[in-house]
Write a protein that holds these residues in place. Structure first.
Motif, short mmCIF file in Angstrom:
data_model
loop_
_atom_site.label_atom_id
_atom_site.label_comp_id
_atom_site.label_asym_id
_atom_site.label_seq_id
_atom_site.Cartn_x
_atom_site.Cartn_y
_atom_site.Cartn_z
N ALA A 42 -1.84 7.34 3.19
CA ALA A 42 -1.82 6.67 1.89
C ALA A 42 -2.73 7.42 0.91
O ALA A 42 -2.35 7.68 -0.23
CB ALA A 42 -2.27 5.22 2.04
N ALA B 185 0.90 1.09 1.66
CA ALA B 185 1.58 1.74 2.78
C ALA B 185 1.91 0.72 3.86
O ALA B 185 3.03 0.68 4.38
CB ALA B 185 0.71 2.87 3.34
N LEU C 130 7.58 6.13 5.39
CA LEU C 130 6.76 6.33 4.19
C LEU C 130 7.34 7.42 3.30
O LEU C 130 7.29 7.33 2.07
CB LEU C 130 5.32 6.68 4.58
CG LEU C 130 4.54 5.56 5.29
CD1 LEU C 130 3.17 6.05 5.71
CD2 LEU C 130 4.42 4.33 4.42
N VAL D 29 -2.42 5.75 9.06
CA VAL D 29 -1.61 5.27 7.94
C VAL D 29 -2.43 5.33 6.65
O VAL D 29 -1.94 5.77 5.60
CB VAL D 29 -1.10 3.84 8.21
CG1 VAL D 29 -0.45 3.25 6.97
CG2 VAL D 29 -0.12 3.85 9.38
#
Ligand code: GDP
Length: 555
Positions: A81, A91, A116, A77
């Motif tokens: 980001a 995020a 996202l 993740v």
């Protein structure tokens, strides 16, 4: 149950400050990162988790043409980001608001990317990750041959139970043996041959009887890979302990999938969520948190959850499509062997491919023989044994070693010739031990574009110096080279550390600790560099010099 803000932050891979900000934005009132999140605030988080709010985009994200971002497979993740040019905390926050509690370090799967991409108005292009993953697995477990043959058929998974001492490995094995092995057949007396075959929902699962990672690694160090799935047992009242970490690192290094059994759930002091949190920090993120590791709460004492655990093992087996061709030339691995006074050499083997028959001539790496009889764990005499069958074989001329592979040849003469050849090759190999990476060679390999990673096994005398050293070493990372800790722990450098280093081509660093004599021997045999320090500065300086190509090769 209560959780403190800093614990939650750690779980999510965020700084305390970032999480405080997120909580404030969500309307949760917290004073400091030591505050525990009480029932009321937990509810607010839960509510915000319960109602996906992907629709309202954070105001600071401008509407514009979709940004196209290339995402390498396996990105976390926070990697995503960074690619988006946003803070990892943002995020994580967006995911929280979409109802997903996902740590910044978690791998960004399709679902995460979808959320996202919507929130941050981007389009993600992911390379064919399935293929890359497969390549990775292949590289990791070169020994695990892809099943070949025209008549591939599903085969039973072979499972090894690992975990810290006293966390319940033996109890789990005993429980499944006692309750899941069918005693219907005639002569159904349990024989300890080194592996137990049980049946669940009409399907077979083979459990190796020796729990722990010694058996697993010594076998792997010899190049044999029998285990398809590792059950990692962690006691819920004790949590993640050093051998838990060691075991999971071994499984990871060999690319074997892990199912976590959170044991002793019957105890009042059991804290199964703490186990999930601790393992998340080691990259095993529970499915229910958006990761891809299956966790099952069990009690090896009362039997709670055992059925579910077996179901999950079969599920993972299905995901990995375990197959073998029973019609090709038989091949397999020796898992146990001993000299029996009456019967002579007795070896338990697992057939991996083909069908082994009485009368076959088998050749392992150190011994050969004609199969006189095959006996399974129910004490039955078998005429033939197909893939994923564990049987005791009578007929070897010498006692082979666990971990040796075997195959079948056409004649005794062929067997003798083959053994002679193997022995000669062994002699040759011993004379020129394959050398692994040394710190001195790092720079050269980096320059040749061979290794962007310095892999380390770090052992220290106390936890404090371990943390400090890790921090300082991490700071030495440059754009060219990443420092990866394959394993770290407190205590002497052991054989297990060397095996792990060998499997991963890592260098072992000991701070205020020494290798024991077995580890030293093995390191010499395997060509693993062990560097010992008692001054932090010297250690850091050496690694730094190595990264810059300035390390004198005399050390
Ligand atoms: P191993 O060293 O990992 O093989 O652990 P054992 O299976 O020997 O178990 C260690 C101790 O924990 C024994 O006293 C077991 O009876 C106990 N134990 C194992 N599983 C459970 C469980 O699920 N619940 C409880 N209460 N005790 C357990």
């Amino acid at each position: 149950s209560k959780i403190r803000v800093y614990e939650l932050a750690k779980m999510l891979g965020l700084s305390n400050k970032d999480l405080m900000q997120i909580l404030e934005d969500l309307g949760v009132d917290v004073k400091t990162h030591m505050s525990s999140i009480d029932a009321e605030t937990a509810q607010i988080i839960e509510e915000s988790l319960g109602e996906p709010k992907t629709k309202d985009k954070p105001s600071d994200v401008k509407e514009k043409g979709k940004k196209v971002v290339n995402v390498p497979p396996g990105s976390s993740v926070s990697d995503v980001a960074n690619l988006l040019g946003i803070k990892p905390a943002d995020a994580v926050k967006a995911l929280l608001e979409a109802g997903k509690m996902i740590p910044a370090g978690a791998t960004a799967n399709r679902e995460i990317l979808d959320i996202l991409s919507e929130v941050f108005n981007a389009e993600f292009v992911v390379a064919d990750s399935a293929q890359e993953e497969q390549e990775k697995d292949k590289a990791k477990s070169q020994q695990r041959k892809k099943p070949e043959g025209k008549n591939l058929q599903p085969r039973a998974p072979i499972v090894t139970v690992m975990g810290h001492v006293d966390h319940g490995k033996t109890s789990l094995l005993d429980y499944v043996r006692k309750t899941k092995v069918t005693e219907r057949e005639a002569g159904g007396i349990t024989q300890h041959i080194g592996a137990s075959t049980l049946e669940y929902n009409g399907r077979k699962i083979v459990f190796l009887d020796t729990p722990g990672h010694e058996a697993f690694t010594s076998m792997r160090a010899r190049g044999a890979q029998v285990t398809d799935i590792v059950i990692l047992v962690v006691a819920a009242d004790d949590g993640v302990m050093p051998q838990t970490v060691e075991a999971l690192n071994h499984a990871k290094a060999s690319g074997v999938p892990i199912v976590v059994a959170v044991n002793k759930i019957d105890k009042p002091e059991a804290r199964p969520d703490r186990v999930r949190q601790q393992l998340s920090e080691h990259g095993l993120i529970p499915e229910e948190w958006g990761g891809d590791t299956i966790f099952v709460d069990i009690s090896a004492k009362t039997g709670v959850g055992i059925d579910q655990l077996l179901e999950m093992v079969l599920l993972v087996a299905d995901m990995h499509e375990l197959k073998a061709d029973p019609t090709v030339d038989p091949r397999g691995v020796i898992i146990e062997a001993k000299l029996d006074r009456g019967k002579g050499p007795v070896a338990t083997v697992i057939v991996q491919e083909g069908t082994l028959r009485v009368g076959n001539i088998v050749v392992s790496e150190s011994s050969w023989g004609k199969v006189r009889a095959m006996i399974d764990d129910r004490g039955r005499n078998l005429k033939e044994a197909g893939p994923s069958t564990a049987v005791e074989i009578l007929g070897f001329n010498d006692v082979p070693s666990p971990g040796e592979t075997f195959k079948v040849v056409g004649s005794e003469k062929e067997a003798r010739t083959l053994i002679d050849k193997i022995k000669q090759e062994e002699k040759l190999a011993a004379s020129k031990t394959e050398r692994h990476m040394t710190l001195e060679e790092l720079y050269g390999k980096m320059a040749e574009g061979e290794t962007p990673t310095l892999r380390l096994v770090l052992k220290c005398d106390v936890q404090g110096s371990l943390e400090a050293l890790k921090g300082s070493l991490k700071k030495l990372e440059t754009d060219e080279v990443e420092i990866q800790f394959i394993h770290e722990g407190v205590g002497r450098i052991s054989e297990s550390d060397v095996m792990l280093a060998s499997a991963s081509d890592a260098i072992i660093i000991g701070f205020n600790v020494r290798p024991d004599s077995k580890a030293k021997k093995l390191a010499e045999a395997e060509g693993i560099q062990i560097r010992l320090y008692d001054v932090i500065y010297d250690l850091i300086d050496d690694v730094k010099s190595a990264l810059e190509g300035m390390l004198a090769p005399t050390l």
